[in-house]
Design a protein around this motif. Structure first.
Motif, PDB file in Angstrom:
ATOM      1  N   GLU A  81       0.790  -1.291  -0.015  1.00 33.89           N
ATOM      2  CA  GLU A  81       0.138  -0.167   0.083  1.00 33.89           C
ATOM      3  C   GLU A  81       0.888   1.509  -0.064  1.00 33.89           C
ATOM      4  OE1 GLU A  81      -3.242  -0.046  -0.362  1.00 33.89           O
ATOM      5  OE2 GLU A  81      -3.238  -2.056  -0.199  1.00 33.89           O
ATOM      6  N   ASN A  82       2.166   0.976  -0.158  1.00 35.61           N
ATOM      7  CA  ASN A  82       3.123   2.054   0.029  1.00 35.61           C
ATOM      8  C   ASN A  82       4.018   2.371  -1.234  1.00 35.61           C
ATOM      9  OD1 ASN A  82       5.078   4.020   1.112  1.00 35.61           O
ATOM     10  ND2 ASN A  82       4.056   3.833   2.919  1.00 35.61           N
ATOM     11  N   LYS A  83       3.708   3.497  -2.269  1.00 36.21           N
ATOM     12  CA  LYS A  83       4.455   3.849  -3.150  1.00 36.21           C
ATOM     13  C   LYS A  83       5.937   4.324  -2.659  1.00 36.21           C
ATOM     14  CE  LYS A  83       0.865   4.564  -6.260  1.00 36.21           C
ATOM     15  NZ  LYS A  83       0.203   5.763  -7.456  1.00 36.21           N
ATOM     16  N   LEU A  84       6.002   4.934  -1.830  1.00 30.70           N
ATOM     17  CA  LEU A  84       7.241   5.672  -1.060  1.00 30.70           C
ATOM     18  C   LEU A  84       8.068   4.637  -0.686  1.00 30.70           C
ATOM     19  CD1 LEU A  84       8.942   8.069  -0.538  1.00 30.70           C
ATOM     20  CD2 LEU A  84       7.659   8.047   1.858  1.00 30.70           C
ATOM     21  N   PHE A  85       7.411   3.509  -0.138  1.00 28.86           N
ATOM     22  CA  PHE A  85       8.209   2.400   0.460  1.00 28.86           C
ATOM     23  C   PHE A  85       9.112   1.512  -0.775  1.00 28.86           C
ATOM     24  CE2 PHE A  85       8.985  -1.947   1.380  1.00 28.86           C
ATOM     25  CZ  PHE A  85       9.265  -2.389   2.626  1.00 28.86           C
ATOM     26  N   GLU A  86       8.136   1.517  -2.012  1.00 30.95           N
ATOM     27  CA  GLU A  86       8.504   0.710  -3.019  1.00 30.95           C
ATOM     28  C   GLU A  86       9.943   1.477  -3.500  1.00 30.95           C
ATOM     29  OE1 GLU A  86       7.205  -0.466  -7.563  1.00 30.95           O
ATOM     30  OE2 GLU A  86       5.903   0.574  -6.282  1.00 30.95           O
ATOM     31  N   LYS A  87       9.765   2.859  -3.553  1.00 27.96           N
ATOM     32  CA  LYS A  87      10.504   3.701  -4.475  1.00 27.96           C
ATOM     33  C   LYS A  87      11.851   3.844  -3.259  1.00 27.96           C
ATOM     34  CE  LYS A  87      11.848   8.523  -5.566  1.00 27.96           C
ATOM     35  NZ  LYS A  87      11.059   9.935  -5.537  1.00 27.96           N
ATOM     36  N   GLN A  88      12.018   3.844  -2.158  1.00 29.96           N
ATOM     37  CA  GLN A  88      13.189   3.829  -1.235  1.00 29.96           C
ATOM     38  C   GLN A  88      13.874   2.439  -1.344  1.00 29.96           C
ATOM     39  OE1 GLN A  88      12.455   5.348   2.865  1.00 29.96           O
ATOM     40  NE2 GLN A  88      11.547   6.858   2.087  1.00 29.96           N
ATOM     41  N   PHE A  89      13.116   1.444  -1.553  1.00 30.93           N
ATOM     42  CA  PHE A  89      13.520   0.024  -1.576  1.00 30.93           C
ATOM     43  C   PHE A  89      14.406  -0.111  -2.829  1.00 30.93           C
ATOM     44  CE2 PHE A  89      12.966  -4.601  -3.057  1.00 30.93           C
ATOM     45  CZ  PHE A  89      13.957  -5.102  -1.875  1.00 30.93           C
ATOM     46  N   LEU A  90      13.907   0.281  -3.989  1.00 28.19           N
ATOM     47  CA  LEU A  90      14.582  -0.181  -5.286  1.00 28.19           C
ATOM     48  C   LEU A  90      15.725   0.999  -5.225  1.00 28.19           C
ATOM     49  CD1 LEU A  90      11.266  -0.296  -7.667  1.00 28.19           C
ATOM     50  CD2 LEU A  90      12.827  -1.963  -6.669  1.00 28.19           C
ATOM     51  N   ASN A  91      15.646   2.141  -4.729  1.00 26.35           N
ATOM     52  CA  ASN A  91      16.765   3.035  -4.748  1.00 26.35           C
ATOM     53  C   ASN A  91      17.877   2.559  -3.908  1.00 26.35           C
ATOM     54  OD1 ASN A  91      15.830   4.334  -6.677  1.00 26.35           O
ATOM     55  ND2 ASN A  91      14.793   6.141  -5.210  1.00 26.35           N
ATOM     56  N   GLY A  92      17.749   1.580  -2.842  1.00 25.82           N
ATOM     57  CA  GLY A  92      18.725   1.083  -1.924  1.00 25.82           C
ATOM     58  C   GLY A  92      18.770   2.010  -0.746  1.00 25.82           C
ATOM     59  N   GLU A  93      17.701   2.661  -0.213  1.00 27.54           N
ATOM     60  CA  GLU A  93      17.543   3.484   0.949  1.00 27.54           C
ATOM     61  C   GLU A  93      17.040   2.638   1.963  1.00 27.54           C
ATOM     62  OE1 GLU A  93      15.997   7.538   0.138  1.00 27.54           O
ATOM     63  OE2 GLU A  93      16.112   7.033  -1.897  1.00 27.54           O
ATOM     64  N   LEU A  94      16.417   1.485   1.600  1.00 28.94           N
ATOM     65  CA  LEU A  94      15.737   0.896   2.901  1.00 28.94           C
ATOM     66  C   LEU A  94      15.958  -0.600   2.674  1.00 28.94           C
ATOM     67  CD1 LEU A  94      13.378   1.119   5.138  1.00 28.94           C
ATOM     68  CD2 LEU A  94      11.686   0.887   3.033  1.00 28.94           C
ATOM     69  N   GLU A  95      16.305  -1.248   3.606  1.00 30.26           N
ATOM     70  CA  GLU A  95      16.735  -2.614   3.965  1.00 30.26           C
ATOM     71  C   GLU A  95      15.299  -3.531   4.191  1.00 30.26           C
ATOM     72  OE1 GLU A  95      19.439  -5.809   6.428  1.00 30.26           O
ATOM     73  OE2 GLU A  95      19.867  -3.646   6.663  1.00 30.26           O
ATOM     74  N   VAL A  96      14.826  -4.378   3.639  1.00 29.50           N
ATOM     75  CA  VAL A  96      13.671  -4.970   3.816  1.00 29.50           C
ATOM     76  C   VAL A  96      13.692  -6.330   3.887  1.00 29.50           C
ATOM     77  CG1 VAL A  96      11.404  -5.456   3.069  1.00 29.50           C
ATOM     78  CG2 VAL A  96      12.256  -3.241   2.341  1.00 29.50           C
ATOM     79  N   GLU A  97      12.960  -6.877   5.173  1.00 27.97           N
ATOM     80  CA  GLU A  97      13.021  -8.297   5.475  1.00 27.97           C
ATOM     81  C   GLU A  97      11.483  -8.725   5.509  1.00 27.97           C
ATOM     82  OE1 GLU A  97      13.857 -11.683   8.796  1.00 27.97           O
ATOM     83  OE2 GLU A  97      14.816  -9.859   8.794  1.00 27.97           O
ATOM     84  N   LEU A  98      10.985  -9.635   4.146  1.00 32.25           N
ATOM     85  CA  LEU A  98       9.628  -9.714   4.306  1.00 32.25           C
ATOM     86  C   LEU A  98       9.439 -11.169   5.132  1.00 32.25           C
ATOM     87  CD1 LEU A  98       8.808  -9.147   0.498  1.00 32.25           C
ATOM     88  CD2 LEU A  98       7.924  -7.768   2.642  1.00 32.25           C
ATOM     89  N   VAL A  99       8.404 -11.250   5.928  1.00 36.93           N
ATOM     90  CA  VAL A  99       8.178 -12.365   6.743  1.00 36.93           C
ATOM     91  C   VAL A  99       6.827 -12.752   6.578  1.00 36.93           C
ATOM     92  CG1 VAL A  99       8.431 -13.393   8.940  1.00 36.93           C
ATOM     93  CG2 VAL A  99       9.826 -11.464   8.483  1.00 36.93           C
ATOM     94  N   PRO A 100       6.572 -13.981   6.307  1.00 34.56           N
ATOM     95  CA  PRO A 100       5.326 -14.500   6.224  1.00 34.56           C
ATOM     96  C   PRO A 100       4.456 -14.016   7.636  1.00 34.56           C
ATOM     97  CG  PRO A 100       6.615 -16.274   5.645  1.00 34.56           C
ATOM     98  CD  PRO A 100       7.703 -15.216   5.984  1.00 34.56           C
ATOM     99  N   GLN A 101       3.253 -13.958   7.053  1.00 38.81           N
ATOM    100  CA  GLN A 101       2.491 -13.053   8.328  1.00 38.81           C
ATOM    101  C   GLN A 101       2.531 -14.050   9.615  1.00 38.81           C
ATOM    102  OE1 GLN A 101      -2.022 -11.851   8.218  1.00 38.81           O
ATOM    103  NE2 GLN A 101      -0.826 -10.224   7.239  1.00 38.81           N
TER     104      GLN A 101
END
Length: 235
Positions: A81-101
């Protein structure tokens, strides 16, 4: 028992320091500690690791911390639900760990229960299991997941008392009880702070032992992520 009531979030928000791991209750925008997030956005702490089911939306909830570039890493199960999240992740500004709910919920629960880790079949054979220990039980393969603990937890409750006992309302309970238990320090914001002994012990969802600070707030926005309307149907 001593009172844990604070007059405002501003009194206790300085507990959160640069580089802290922050566990935040809520599901989507339901039951999020929106006032604590706003106070943290105004404070401007940075390099935070956020543990939450999702990261709000672009202009509300944890999305406000993304906008301020306060988040370094996030552990979440849903981020769509967050376009800014996507942008920061693709730009390498944000580290993400996706975890099954379900795994995320259990990792937080384990952290609050003092359990260092657990085995689950969820994620076996996928990217989720890469670099993690696996073990076979009764002919089935399981992956080891580590518990999550936070330096600070933010939770939102419907009612509470000055000692920190909390009651959540319906689906707004979601991740909040888990988050409350897993933080070294838990800050709870409530819609109504009741008088002594006004809460029935049988209905308390989070006991006071898990809460260090409680603040009464009002004028909640309680936004809906996606509002869908339809024309009135005529008979």
């Amino acid at each position: 028992m001593s009172t844990k009531r604070a007059n405002s979030l501003e009194e206790v928000i300085d507990i959160v320091k640069d580089g802290d791991t922050l566990i935040v209750g809520g599901f989507g925008l339901c039951g999020i500690p929106e006032k604590a997030i706003l106070a943290l956005a105004e404070k401007g702490v940075k390099d935070l690791t956020i543990v939450s089911n999702n990261c709000g939306v672009d202009d509300w909830g944890l999305g406000l911390l993304l906008e301020n570039r306060q988040i370094k890493k996030i552990l979440a199960s849903y981020v769509g639900e967050n376009k800014l999240f996507e942008k920061q992740f693709l730009n390498g500004e944000l580290e993400v760990e996706l975890v099954p709910q379900g795994t995320l919920a259990e990792r937080i629960r384990a952290g609050g229960a003092g359990i260092p880790g657990f085995y689950t079949p969820t994620g076996v054979g996928t990217n989720v299991a890469e670099g993690k220990e696996t073990k076979e039980f009764d002919g089935k393969l399981y992956v080891l997941e580590k518990a999550i603990k936070g330096d600070v937890s933010f939770v939102k409750a419907w009612k509470g008392d000055q000692y920190g006992n909390l009651i959540y309302r319906k689906t707004a309970r979601n991740f909040n009880p888990l988050a409350a238990a897993a933080g070294k320090i838990t800050i709870a914001e409530v819609e109504e702070l009741v008088r002594d002994s006004a809460l029935d012990p049988d209905y308390i969802h989070t006991p006071s032992i898990y809460v260090q600070h409680i603040v009464e707030e009002d004028a909640y926005v309680k936004r809906i992520e996606k509002r869908t309307l339809r024309e009135k149907q005529l008979n």
